[in-house]
Design a protein around this motif. Structure first.
Motif, short mmCIF file in Angstrom:
data_model
loop_
_atom_site.label_atom_id
_atom_site.label_comp_id
_atom_site.label_asym_id
_atom_site.label_seq_id
_atom_site.Cartn_x
_atom_site.Cartn_y
_atom_site.Cartn_z
N GLU A 123 4.64 -10.18 9.34
CA GLU A 123 4.68 -9.79 7.93
C GLU A 123 3.64 -10.56 7.13
OE1 GLU A 123 8.51 -9.75 6.13
OE2 GLU A 123 9.47 -8.70 7.80
N GLN A 124 3.52 -11.86 7.40
CA GLN A 124 2.50 -12.66 6.72
C GLN A 124 1.10 -12.23 7.16
OE1 GLN A 124 2.75 -15.09 4.20
NE2 GLN A 124 0.55 -14.60 4.23
N LEU A 125 0.95 -11.94 8.45
CA LEU A 125 -0.35 -11.47 8.94
C LEU A 125 -0.75 -10.15 8.26
CD1 LEU A 125 -0.08 -12.26 12.75
CD2 LEU A 125 -1.50 -13.44 11.07
N LEU A 126 0.23 -9.30 8.02
CA LEU A 126 -0.07 -8.02 7.37
C LEU A 126 -0.52 -8.24 5.93
CD1 LEU A 126 -0.09 -4.96 7.81
CD2 LEU A 126 2.20 -4.88 6.84
N ILE A 127 0.09 -9.21 5.24
CA ILE A 127 -0.35 -9.55 3.88
C ILE A 127 -1.81 -9.97 3.90
CG2 ILE A 127 -0.07 -11.23 2.00
CD1 ILE A 127 2.96 -11.24 2.67
N TRP A 128 -2.16 -10.83 4.85
CA TRP A 128 -3.55 -11.29 4.94
C TRP A 128 -4.48 -10.15 5.36
CZ3 TRP A 128 -1.82 -16.30 7.87
CH2 TRP A 128 -1.40 -17.24 6.92
N PHE A 129 -3.99 -9.27 6.21
CA PHE A 129 -4.78 -8.12 6.63
C PHE A 129 -5.13 -7.26 5.42
CE2 PHE A 129 -5.37 -3.80 8.20
CZ PHE A 129 -6.21 -4.01 9.28
N ARG A 130 -4.17 -7.07 4.52
CA ARG A 130 -4.42 -6.28 3.30
C ARG A 130 -5.48 -6.94 2.42
NH1 ARG A 130 1.51 -5.76 2.74
NH2 ARG A 130 2.15 -3.66 3.36
N GLU A 131 -5.50 -8.27 2.43
CA GLU A 131 -6.44 -9.02 1.59
C GLU A 131 -7.82 -9.16 2.22
OE1 GLU A 131 -2.94 -12.00 -0.22
OE2 GLU A 131 -4.46 -12.74 1.19
N ALA A 132 -7.91 -8.84 3.51
CA ALA A 132 -9.13 -9.13 4.27
C ALA A 132 -10.28 -8.18 3.92
CB ALA A 132 -8.83 -9.05 5.76
N LYS A 133 -11.48 -8.68 4.13
CA LYS A 133 -12.69 -7.89 3.95
C LYS A 133 -12.99 -7.12 5.23
CE LYS A 133 -17.70 -8.49 3.34
NZ LYS A 133 -18.81 -9.48 3.21
N ARG A 134 -13.24 -5.83 5.10
CA ARG A 134 -13.55 -5.01 6.27
C ARG A 134 -15.03 -5.14 6.62
NH1 ARG A 134 -15.33 0.10 7.92
NH2 ARG A 134 -14.14 0.98 9.67
N ILE A 135 -15.31 -5.39 7.90
CA ILE A 135 -16.67 -5.51 8.40
C ILE A 135 -16.86 -4.45 9.50
CG2 ILE A 135 -18.36 -7.01 9.51
CD1 ILE A 135 -16.74 -9.38 8.39
N PRO A 136 -17.63 -3.40 9.25
CA PRO A 136 -17.80 -2.34 10.25
C PRO A 136 -18.42 -2.87 11.53
CG PRO A 136 -18.65 -1.66 8.10
CD PRO A 136 -18.39 -3.13 8.02
N ALA A 137 -18.01 -2.28 12.65
CA ALA A 137 -18.52 -2.70 13.95
C ALA A 137 -18.62 -1.50 14.86
CB ALA A 137 -17.61 -3.76 14.57
N VAL A 138 -19.28 -1.70 15.99
CA VAL A 138 -19.37 -0.63 16.98
C VAL A 138 -17.98 -0.40 17.57
CG1 VAL A 138 -20.43 0.05 19.17
CG2 VAL A 138 -21.74 -1.30 17.52
#
Length: 273
Positions: A41-56
């Motif tokens: 649940e805490q990881l999901l909170i941080w996932f929502r806050e995270a910056k997306r970096i496109p990758a292959v």
């Protein structure tokens, strides 16, 4: 476990990898361990806050803490679901190395790669886990990589000085000053050993060993529930290296001028222009 993200996408967390225990212990974030799993649940909170970096073939999601610690989610898309294939940690800082790849190490994971690398004149060799590796178009022996590096020690012995280390260690067992040694990687390929011994070394082939002087030590606050970690900068033949560890992991105070003998995982973030 599957968790809903913004109502439409379902996020699946894969089982946490073998390095995660070291990451959590060294960064003072062991409170994320809930029994035999992580606090998703805490990881999901941080996932929502995270910056997306496109990758292959996927994307990274990067959550940066006040300390400079970066939590990197490796994600791949599967239909309408997002699979979190792995989580890495990295400490940002000013330790920069130039290196060229020699070969891949270990079994590859989604959006992750570990490389055996060397410096320009091939006098040094080290293994590192590459952060954001899949943002690069190619990685080969013709590449020259600019890396921002840190390390997560699995074990670390502290001495007052190089002289103190030499006094406490038999001459044939001493490590050269500041020399990086992929000891387990070498031993796993030593044909004079039996297969069982080589297999045991191979399980930990990414660990690097070195002895080095400490240049500075600081404590860094994460900005999460009073958690923090220590960062000690040491001198190596490749350049300076930041060691990330928790204060309570050491029985002896580590300070500027100390000397450490360390077994660690090196993490390298590839700097792209």
């Amino acid at each position: 476990m599957a968790l809903s993200l913004q109502g439409a996408i379902v996020v699946h967390f894969f089982p946490w990898g073998m390095h995660m225990g070291i990451y959590l212990a060294n960064t003072g974030l062991e409170l994320l361990i809930k029994g035999t799993s992580l606090d998703e649940e805490q990881l999901l909170i941080w996932f929502r806050e995270a910056k997306r970096i496109p990758a292959v073939q996927g994307a990274y999601y990067s959550k940066l803490f006040d300390s400079g610690l970066e939590l990197v989610f490796r994600s791949v898309k599967q239909d309408d679901d997002l699979q979190i294939a792995g989580i890495d940690m990295h400490m940002s800082g000013g330790c920069l190395w130039m290196a060229k790849p020699l070969s891949r190490v270990g079994v590859g994971e989604a959006l992750a790669v570990s490389l055996l690398m060397t410096n320009a004149d091939e006098t040094s060799a080290f293994i590192a886990d590459l952060i954001h590796a899949a943002t690069l178009e190619r990685i080969d022996e013709d590449s020259s990589l600019s890396l921002q590096v840190c390390a997560f020690p699995q074990s670390m012995d502290v001495y007052d000085s190089r002289a103190s280390y030499e006094e406490a260690t038999e001459q044939n067992a001493r490590l050269d000053d500041q020399k990086l040694l992929p000891f387990n990687y070498i031993m796993a390929r030593d044909e004079s050993l039996d297969q069982k011994s080589r297999d045991n070394y191979a399980e930990h082939e990414k660990l690097m060993v070195f002895a080095a002087p400490v240049l500075q030590v600081e404590e860094r606050e994460h900005g999460y529930k009073g958690t923090s970690c220590m960062v000690a900068t040491v001198a190596t033949e490749m350049g300076h290296l930041d060691l990330v560890f928790a204060r309570d992991q050491l029985s002896k105070v580590l300070k500027k001028g100390s000397y450490v003998v360390c077994s660690c995982i090196i993490s390298a973030d590839v700097l792209t222009s």
